[in-house]
Design a protein around this motif. Structure first.
Motif, PDB file in Angstrom:
ATOM      1  N   LEU A   1       0.823  -1.212   0.000  1.00 10.94           N
ATOM      2  CA  LEU A   1       0.000   0.000   0.000  1.00 10.94           C
ATOM      3  C   LEU A   1       0.861   1.268   0.000  1.00 10.94           C
ATOM      4  CD1 LEU A   1      -2.828   1.384   0.363  1.00 10.94           C
ATOM      5  CD2 LEU A   1      -2.392   1.293   2.825  1.00 10.94           C
TER       6      LEU A   1
ATOM      7  N   SER B   1       2.853   1.738  -3.165  1.00 13.95           N
ATOM      8  CA  SER B   1       1.915   2.111  -4.227  1.00 13.95           C
ATOM      9  C   SER B   1       1.619   3.605  -4.162  1.00 13.95           C
ATOM     10  CB  SER B   1       0.616   1.312  -4.067  1.00 13.95           C
ATOM     11  OG  SER B   1      -0.378   1.803  -4.928  1.00 13.95           O
ATOM     12  N   HIS B   2       1.391   4.103  -2.951  1.00 10.95           N
ATOM     13  CA  HIS B   2       1.094   5.532  -2.797  1.00 10.95           C
ATOM     14  C   HIS B   2       2.292   6.392  -3.194  1.00 10.95           C
ATOM     15  CE1 HIS B   2      -1.482   8.755  -1.377  1.00 10.95           C
ATOM     16  NE2 HIS B   2      -0.367   9.347  -1.011  1.00 10.95           N
TER      17      HIS B   2
ATOM     18  N   LEU C   1      -1.192  -1.894  -5.462  1.00 14.22           N
ATOM     19  CA  LEU C   1      -2.455  -1.594  -4.794  1.00 14.22           C
ATOM     20  C   LEU C   1      -3.368  -2.825  -4.805  1.00 14.22           C
ATOM     21  CD1 LEU C   1      -3.969   0.707  -3.392  1.00 14.22           C
ATOM     22  CD2 LEU C   1      -4.975   1.296  -5.604  1.00 14.22           C
TER      23      LEU C   1
ATOM     24  N   ARG D   1      -4.821  -4.668  -1.474  1.00 14.11           N
ATOM     25  CA  ARG D   1      -6.246  -4.897  -1.211  1.00 14.11           C
ATOM     26  C   ARG D   1      -6.498  -6.343  -0.773  1.00 14.11           C
ATOM     27  NH1 ARG D   1     -10.324  -2.542  -5.483  1.00 14.11           N
ATOM     28  NH2 ARG D   1     -11.661  -3.249  -3.780  1.00 14.11           N
TER      29      ARG D   1
ATOM     30  N   ALA E   1      -6.600   1.018   5.709  1.00 16.64           N
ATOM     31  CA  ALA E   1      -5.793   1.965   4.941  1.00 16.64           C
ATOM     32  C   ALA E   1      -6.009   3.399   5.412  1.00 16.64           C
ATOM     33  CB  ALA E   1      -6.134   1.852   3.458  1.00 16.64           C
TER      34      ALA E   1
ATOM     35  N   GLY F   1      -4.281  -6.206  -9.463  1.00 16.22           N
ATOM     36  CA  GLY F   1      -4.860  -4.874  -9.292  1.00 16.22           C
ATOM     37  C   GLY F   1      -5.750  -4.452 -10.436  1.00 16.22           C
TER      38      GLY F   1
END
Lengths: 243, 188
Positions: free
Chosen positions: A22, A25-26, A52, A56, A69, B55
Motif C-alpha cells: 500500500l 503504491s502511494h 495496490l 487490497r 488503509a 490490481g
C-alpha cells in the motif's frame, strides 16, 4: 508459526506485507504528473496499480481494507521504512524499486512454493513483480552505466537507501519463510545487478545500531506522517463518501 | 465432484459471453477469466471469476456485467466471487481470443510453459540512443523464442518502446517495417 493452513490468517504478516504494498503504491502514485518521460509516468502508475491490488487482497485478509488503509494511525502501520522513503530524484525511486522488488519477488516465490495462506496471492503476484524487478534493473543499468552525472546520482541513491535494506529480513510472525536464505539470495542478486551497472556495492551497515528499520514494530521515519496525512485526509474529512 | 447441469452449462456460457470492459473485442470466456458457475436451488447462482492482474480495476465492471446478464436470465440471486487460484496466465486466452486481439491491433501474448519476464534489452527509445548493457537475465527459463509480430503488417522486426503501456497488461512496441506503434499483451 501462527498458521500453516489457509484456515487461519496470520494477521501480523498480512498487515506487514499489505502495508508494504500500500505505502509503496502511494509513493509511486506521487510520480503521476511528474515523471521524467511519458513512458515512465505510465510505467510507475502501472507498478503502483499492481501493488495496490496486492495491498487490497492482503489487507482484506486482516480486516476491512478501507478502515485499515484510511483510519489507522501512523504507529499502527507495519510497513518497512524503506517503502515510505520519499521519492527523491528518479535515481532514489529506482534504487528503492530495485531493493524492494528484488526482495518482493524472492519472498513471493518462496511463499508461492508453500501451501500457507499467502500462497494463492504470492503465486499470482510474483509474475507481476518480476516485471517490476526487470524495470528497476534496466534503469539501474542505464543510470549506473550511463553518464557521469547519472552514475553519480544512482550511486548516491543506492548508498542512501542501503541502511533500510536489513529490515526486510527480520523475521515476521506468521510468515513461513527463511529470512537468512532470503537475505543471501537478495544480496547475490543486487550485487550482481550493481556490478553490471558499474556501481559499487554500498558499504554501510544494514543491521544493528547504525542501520535503520523498525517499521515492522510501528516506528516510522519523519516523512511517513506527512504521506499518511495526504493519503488519509479525504476519507477522514468525508467519512463514508462515495463517488 | 464436478457435475455441471445443463442449466449450469448454459449460465457459464452466458457469463462467458460478457465482453471484457477494457478490450470489448474479447469475451470473458475468450480471456479465460470465468472459472466456474455453481447453481444453488433453482435461481441462486455463484460465479468464480479470476483477475488477470491482481490490481486489475476491470474486475468490478466484469462482476456487475455478469450479474446483470444472469439476473436478466431469470436468476434471483447472483454472487460473483474473486478467486486467485490457480493464477491466471496469458496462456488462458483462447486461440480465438488471440486472433481477435491481433485483428484489433494488439499483438497477442506468446504461449509458453514456464513463466517469468521476457528477456528484453532496453532498446532505443526517444530519450536514448540504445542499450548500454546486455539484455536482462530472465528469472525463470522461458520458452519464448518467437518474435513479437506487428499486428498490422505481420513483420517480425519490432522493438520495445515502453514495458508498460495503456494498461499494466500491455507493453508498447513499434514495428520497424511499417513504423506503426502497437500494444503487445505481455506474457504473464
Amino acid at each position: 508459526m501462527t498458521a500453516t493452513g489457509p484456515a487461519t490468517v496470520p494477521v501480523t504478516a498480512a498487515l506487514a506485507l499489505g502495508d508494504d504494498a500500500l505505502v509503496l503504491s502511494h509513493r509511486l502514485g506521487e510520480w503521476a504528473g511528474h515523471a521524467p518521460v511519458l513512458e515512465e509516468e505510465v510505467a510507475l502508475a502501472n507498478i503502483a496499480l499492481d501493488l495496490l491490488g496486492q495491498a487490497r487482497v492482503l489487507l482484506s485478509m486482516a480486516g476491512d481494507e478501507d478502515e485499515l488503509a484510511y483510519l489507522r494511525e501512523e504507529r499502527a502501520f507495519r510497513n518497512l521504512q524503506l517503502v515510505e522513503q520519499p521519492n527523491g530524484d528518479f535515481a532514489h525511486t529506482i534504487a528503492r524499486q530495485l531493493y524492494f522488488s528484488t526482495y518482493q519477488e524472492l519472498l513471493y516465490a518462496e511463499l508461492a512454493a508453500g501451501d500457507g495462506p499467502f500462497a494463492p496471492l504470492a503465486a499470482k503476484a510474483v509474475k507481476e513483480v518480476a516485471y517490476h524487478r526487470d524495470h528497476a534493473e534496466q534503469w539501474t543499468l542505464r543510470l549506473g552505466d550511463g553518464t557521469e552525472t547519472s552514475h553519480e546520482r544512482m550511486r548516491r541513491a543506492c548508498e542512501a537507501l542501503w541502511k533500510f535494506t536489513g529490515e526486510m529480513f527480520q523475521p515476521v510472525e506468521g510468515l513461513d519463510i527463511d529470512p537468512t536464505g532470503l537475505d543471501r539470495r537478495w544480496q547475490e542478486s543486487v550485487t550482481e545487478v550493481l556490478g553490471r551497472a558499474t556501481l559499487p556495492l554500498p558499504e554501510g551497515p544494514r543491521t544493528g545500531a547504525w542501520s535503520a528499520g523498525a517499521g515492522r514494530q510501528g516506528l516510522h521515519t519523519e516523512p511517513f506522517g506527512r504521506m499518511l496525512a495526504e493519503m488519509q485526509h479525504l476519507h477522514r474529512s468525508h467519512p463514508g463518501a462515495t463517488w | 465432484m464436478v457435475t455441471a447441469t445443463a442449466l449450469e452449462a448454459e449460465l457459464l456460457q452466458l457469463a462467458g459471453s460478457v465482453p471484457d470492459p477494457e478490450l470489448p473485442v474479447l469475451t470473458l470466456q475468450e480471456l479465460g477469466v470465468v472459472r466456474a458457475v455453481r447453481l444453488h436451488d433453482d435461481d441462486t447462482v455463484e460465479v468464480d471469476l479470476t483477475p488477470t492482474y491482481t490490481g486489475c480495476p476491470a474486475i468490478e465492471a466484469m462482476s456487475v456485467d455478469i450479474e446483470q446478464v444472469l439476473l436478466a436470465h431469470g436468476m434471483r440471486e447472483v454472487t460473483v466471487r474473486t478467486v486467485l487460484t490457480p493464477a491466471w496466465s496469458t496462456d488462458d486466452i483462447s486461440p480465438e481470443g488471440r486472433r481477435k486481439l491481433r485483428e484489433f491491433g494488439i499483438a497477442p501474448p506468446r504461449t509458453r510453459g514456464a513463466f517469468g519476464p521476457v528477456p528484453l534489452s532496453l532498446g532505443p527509445t526517444r530519450t536514448d540512443d540504445g542499450p548500454t548493457t546486455e539484455p536482462s537475465r530472465p528469472i525463470e527459463p522461458t520458452e519464448l523464442t518467437d518474435p513479437v509480430r506487428c499486428p498490422h503488417c505481420g513483420g517480425a522486426d519490432t522493438e520495445l518502446l515502453s514495458r508498460f503501456s495503456s494498461t499494466a497488461c500491455k507493453a508498447l512496441r513499434r514495428c520497424l517495417a511499417c513504423r506503426e506503434p502497437f500494444d503487445h499483451f505481455k506474457e504473464l
